[in-house]
Scaffold this motif. Structure first.
Motif, short mmCIF file in Angstrom:
data_model
loop_
_atom_site.label_atom_id
_atom_site.label_comp_id
_atom_site.label_asym_id
_atom_site.label_seq_id
_atom_site.Cartn_x
_atom_site.Cartn_y
_atom_site.Cartn_z
N ALA A 1 0.84 -1.21 0.00
CA ALA A 1 0.00 0.00 0.00
C ALA A 1 0.87 1.25 0.00
CB ALA A 1 -0.93 -0.01 1.21
N GLU A 2 1.93 1.24 0.80
CA GLU A 2 2.83 2.39 0.82
C GLU A 2 3.64 2.50 -0.47
OE1 GLU A 2 6.47 4.31 3.52
OE2 GLU A 2 5.52 2.43 4.12
N ARG A 3 4.13 1.39 -0.95
CA ARG A 3 4.96 1.42 -2.16
C ARG A 3 4.16 1.82 -3.39
NH1 ARG A 3 9.21 -3.22 -4.36
NH2 ARG A 3 9.06 -2.68 -6.57
N LEU A 4 2.95 1.31 -3.53
CA LEU A 4 2.14 1.59 -4.72
C LEU A 4 1.22 2.79 -4.52
CD1 LEU A 4 1.14 -2.07 -5.72
CD2 LEU A 4 3.04 -0.68 -6.60
N ARG A 5 1.19 3.34 -3.31
CA ARG A 5 0.36 4.49 -2.97
C ARG A 5 -1.12 4.23 -3.29
NH1 ARG A 5 3.56 8.71 -1.62
NH2 ARG A 5 5.75 8.62 -2.27
N LYS A 6 -1.59 3.09 -2.85
CA LYS A 6 -3.00 2.73 -3.02
C LYS A 6 -3.40 1.82 -1.87
CE LYS A 6 -3.84 -0.15 -6.47
NZ LYS A 6 -3.83 -0.80 -7.80
N ASN A 7 -4.63 1.96 -1.41
CA ASN A 7 -5.09 1.19 -0.26
C ASN A 7 -5.89 -0.05 -0.65
OD1 ASN A 7 -3.85 2.93 1.45
ND2 ASN A 7 -5.72 3.87 2.25
N PHE A 8 -6.31 -0.15 -1.90
CA PHE A 8 -7.03 -1.32 -2.39
C PHE A 8 -6.11 -2.09 -3.32
CE2 PHE A 8 -10.30 1.64 -1.14
CZ PHE A 8 -11.22 0.85 -0.50
N LEU A 9 -5.88 -3.37 -3.02
CA LEU A 9 -4.89 -4.16 -3.73
C LEU A 9 -5.43 -5.56 -4.00
CD1 LEU A 9 -2.38 -3.16 -1.04
CD2 LEU A 9 -1.84 -2.61 -3.41
N THR A 10 -4.88 -6.18 -5.05
CA THR A 10 -5.17 -7.58 -5.32
C THR A 10 -3.87 -8.37 -5.21
OG1 THR A 10 -4.90 -7.27 -7.71
CG2 THR A 10 -7.13 -7.09 -6.81
N SER A 11 -4.01 -9.59 -4.69
CA SER A 11 -2.83 -10.41 -4.39
C SER A 11 -3.01 -11.81 -4.95
CB SER A 11 -2.63 -10.48 -2.87
OG SER A 11 -1.72 -11.50 -2.52
N HIS A 12 -1.91 -12.36 -5.45
CA HIS A 12 -1.89 -13.75 -5.91
C HIS A 12 -0.77 -14.47 -5.18
CE1 HIS A 12 -1.40 -16.81 -9.44
NE2 HIS A 12 -2.08 -17.32 -8.43
N GLN A 13 -1.11 -15.46 -4.37
CA GLN A 13 -0.08 -16.28 -3.74
C GLN A 13 0.24 -17.42 -4.70
OE1 GLN A 13 -0.40 -16.57 0.42
NE2 GLN A 13 0.93 -18.37 0.63
N VAL A 14 1.48 -17.43 -5.21
CA VAL A 14 1.83 -18.30 -6.32
C VAL A 14 2.44 -19.62 -5.82
CG1 VAL A 14 2.01 -16.49 -8.04
CG2 VAL A 14 4.01 -17.00 -6.62
N SER A 15 1.78 -20.24 -4.87
CA SER A 15 2.14 -21.56 -4.38
C SER A 15 1.67 -22.60 -5.40
CB SER A 15 1.45 -21.81 -3.04
OG SER A 15 0.04 -21.76 -3.22
N PRO A 16 1.99 -23.88 -5.21
CA PRO A 16 1.52 -24.89 -6.15
C PRO A 16 0.00 -24.92 -6.32
CG PRO A 16 3.29 -25.80 -4.82
CD PRO A 16 3.00 -24.43 -4.27
N ARG A 17 -0.77 -24.67 -5.25
CA ARG A 17 -2.23 -24.64 -5.37
C ARG A 17 -2.76 -23.25 -5.68
NH1 ARG A 17 -5.24 -28.99 -2.48
NH2 ARG A 17 -6.77 -27.36 -2.00
N GLY A 18 -2.03 -22.22 -5.30
CA GLY A 18 -2.41 -20.84 -5.59
C GLY A 18 -3.51 -20.32 -4.70
N GLY A 19 -3.60 -18.99 -4.60
CA GLY A 19 -4.67 -18.36 -3.83
C GLY A 19 -4.83 -16.91 -4.25
#
Length: 294
Positions: free
Chosen positions: A249-267
């Motif tokens: 949030a601080e780095r991108l200067r935005k409070n709403f974010l989307t995340s992808h956990q790139v594990s074998p099953r993913g999330g």
């Protein structure tokens, strides 16, 4: 005649001993619990992070029993939900165990527990509260998207140690420390291709190591390694996002974010930084349900 009497006496002795042994070995009565197998932070089975959700009524089972059930379930996490909600929004006890220990926070198993209450235990309304070892966790839903309110854990920048670089196999561009270590890379391919030395990761300070980089299609990607807690790589981790969200949030200067956990099953997670709270949204899907007797 004397021989016949001795013969009868010898034959009867084992029967009396066997009868006493059988009585002593009579099993104790067992309690039956409803149990659900939920895949969290996903809309598809065999993806996201699996959790067992055990429904408890009346009072908590003993800690040893809950630990044994978690070992028997053999999932990344087993959540125990104590029914008996009270007041507006309802309040339920919630505890988390894996095969190693009890935890004070588990995001994906909290999402799974809320999914079970709304979709299988027929809880009404769109909000609830979990009473946990780490404090109250507020949960809400909007259609099938469930949102958790967790405490933000901003991390402090530290130097990348030789031990961390050796454990990951390559040096990160930045490192931050809170209850977990956050290692930042600038290329998502570096995160995807990491093959960490889990024995070396287990020897580091903190509960585990998060690796992250800018995403494509998502604001950021991540992986999480926690071998000292029985998880070489977790599949979709809510608690790691308590560090990830304030950083991005601080780095991108935005409070709403989307995340992808790139594990074998993913999330997939929908994230918001709101003051000192991290809001994590995600879906869950039921893989199975049944009962256990313990």
């Amino acid at each position: 005649m004397a021989k016949k009497k001795r013969s009868k006496s010898v034959r009867k002795a084992p029967k009396r001993a066997a009868s006493k042994t059988a009585a002593a070995a009579k099993p104790a009565p067992r309690t039956t619990f409803p149990v659900y197998h939920i895949d969290a932070f996903t809309t598809r089975v065999f993806h996201g992070n699996p959790a067992a959700v055990v429904i408890v009524s009346g009072k908590w089972p003993g800690d040893d029993l809950m630990q044994s059930i978690a070992i028997e379930q053999n999932m990344p996490m087993t959540a125990f939900v104590l029914l008996g909600g009270r007041g507006k929004g309802k309040k339920f006890g919630l505890r988390w165990f894996n095969s190693v220990k009890e935890f004070d926070l588990c995001g994906h198993a909290t999402l799974a527990a809320a999914h079970v209450l709304w979709n299988h235990e027929k809880l009404k309304g769109n909000s609830l509260t979990f009473d946990t070892l780490g404090g109250d966790v507020q949960v809400s839903r909007d259609k099938d998207l469930i949102a958790l309110q967790l405490q933000s854990r901003p991390a402090v920048r530290v130097r990348a140690t030789n031990a961390l670089c050796a454990a990951l196999g390559r040096p990160p561009s930045e490192v931050y420390q809170a209850n977990m270590t956050l290692a930042v890379f600038e290329n998502k391919r570096d995160v995807h291709s990491l093959a960490p030395d889990f024995a070396k990761i287990a020897a580091l300070d903190g509960s585990g190591v998060i690796v992250t980089a800018p995403g494509a299609g998502h604001d950021f990607i991540s992986r999480y390694f926690a071998p000292k807690h029985g998880l070489n790589e977790d599949q979709a981790t809510g608690s790691s996002h308590c560090l990830l969200v304030p950083y991005w949030a601080e780095r991108l200067r935005k409070n709403f974010l989307t995340s992808h956990q790139v594990s074998p099953r993913g999330g997939e997670l929908w994230c918001e930084l709101r003051d000192d709270r991290v809001i994590l949204g995600g879906h869950a899907v039921t893989f199975g349900k049944g009962t256990i007797s313990a």
